[in-house]
Design a protein around this motif. Structure first.
Motif, PDB file in Angstrom:
ATOM      1  N   ARG A   1       0.790  -1.078   0.246  1.00 34.38           N
ATOM      2  CA  ARG A   1       0.009  -0.058   0.170  1.00 34.38           C
ATOM      3  C   ARG A   1       0.684   1.255   0.093  1.00 34.38           C
TER       4      ARG A   1
ATOM      5  N   VAL B   1      -6.694   2.772  11.082  1.00 37.99           N
ATOM      6  CA  VAL B   1      -7.486   1.278  11.207  1.00 37.99           C
ATOM      7  C   VAL B   1      -7.335   0.980  12.329  1.00 37.99           C
TER       8      VAL B   1
ATOM      9  N   LYS C   1      -9.745   2.348   2.980  1.00 39.21           N
ATOM     10  CA  LYS C   1     -10.264   1.241   2.822  1.00 39.21           C
ATOM     11  C   LYS C   1      -9.463   0.113   2.413  1.00 39.21           C
ATOM     12  N   THR C   2      -8.603   0.376   1.391  1.00 42.86           N
ATOM     13  CA  THR C   2      -7.786  -0.682   0.929  1.00 42.86           C
ATOM     14  C   THR C   2      -6.718  -1.031   1.979  1.00 42.86           C
TER      15      THR C   2
ATOM     16  N   GLN D   1      -7.316  -0.798   5.094  1.00 46.52           N
ATOM     17  CA  GLN D   1      -8.119  -1.209   6.239  1.00 46.52           C
ATOM     18  C   GLN D   1      -8.126  -2.877   6.017  1.00 46.52           C
ATOM     19  N   LYS D   2      -8.523  -3.224   4.669  1.00 49.30           N
ATOM     20  CA  LYS D   2      -8.930  -4.607   4.052  1.00 49.30           C
ATOM     21  C   LYS D   2      -7.768  -5.278   4.260  1.00 49.30           C
ATOM     22  N   ALA D   3      -6.458  -4.774   3.766  1.00 48.81           N
ATOM     23  CA  ALA D   3      -5.188  -5.434   4.078  1.00 48.81           C
ATOM     24  C   ALA D   3      -4.878  -5.955   5.462  1.00 48.81           C
TER      25      ALA D   3
ATOM     26  N   GLU E   1      -6.978  -6.237   8.022  1.00 48.97           N
ATOM     27  CA  GLU E   1      -7.889  -7.067   8.351  1.00 48.97           C
ATOM     28  C   GLU E   1      -7.648  -8.606   8.043  1.00 48.97           C
ATOM     29  N   ASN E   2      -7.061  -8.747   6.721  1.00 46.93           N
ATOM     30  CA  ASN E   2      -6.647  -9.801   6.003  1.00 46.93           C
ATOM     31  C   ASN E   2      -5.442 -10.305   6.724  1.00 46.93           C
TER      32      ASN E   2
END
Length: 162
Positions: free
Chosen positions: A47, A67, A76-77, A79-81, A83-84
């Motif tokens: 990122r 985040v 959001k990108t 955040q998703k990274a 969270e994963n």
């Protein structure tokens, strides 16, 4: 070097000392003191390479903080990274973020209260209205931080690895 880190150099005609300092700092950016090995699968680290942060690590850390502390406005990108990445679970919350900063040896990027600081002026070579003074003020600010922080952080990383 001017194509990657100090693109404005070609437009603002640096003095020889400004150019030499920028060159030294550009080499420092490839030292272990500037490398962030982040938990996860690489999506978090990738990122920073996106134009969203333009390699401004202070802005990147502020967004990691947003985040991890579950702020309303987040990338959001990113955040998703996060969270994963199960390895990031222990770093949620304010105390978790402070642990993250300690584990990643990023203390120079946060203030007394453990919140990410604005360290660099967000300046880029094609920025509208950018003049020579503003550009070189940002270059000086960037160089001063890197010269101090990367060397100190590299020593801490080497000590941790030993």
């Amino acid at each position: 070097m001017c194509d990657q880190y100090f693109k404005g150099m070609q437009y603002f005609k640096p003095t020889d000392s400004q150019f030499q300092r920028a060159l030294r700092v550009a080499h420092l950016t490839y030292s272990v003191g500037n490398f962030w090995v982040l938990p996860g699968n690489g999506a978090i680290s990738n990122r920073i390479l996106d134009n969203s942060y333009r390699y401004y690590m202070d802005k990147f850390l502020k967004n990691i903080y947003a985040v991890l502390t579950e702020q309303k406005r987040v990338d959001k990108t990113l955040q998703k990274a996060i969270e994963n990445a199960p390895q990031m679970k222990p770093y949620y919350g304010v105390e978790g973020f402070q642990k993250f900063v300690h584990d990643m040896i990023l203390e120079d990027y946060v203030d007394y209260y453990g919140k990410p600081m604005d360290i660099f002026d967000f300046v880029w070579s094609s920025m509208r209205g950018l003049d020579r003074d503003k550009y070189f003020k940002a270059v000086d600010q960037y160089c001063s931080f890197c010269e101090k922080t990367f060397v100190k952080r590299a020593d801490k990383i080497v000590n941790k690895l030993e």
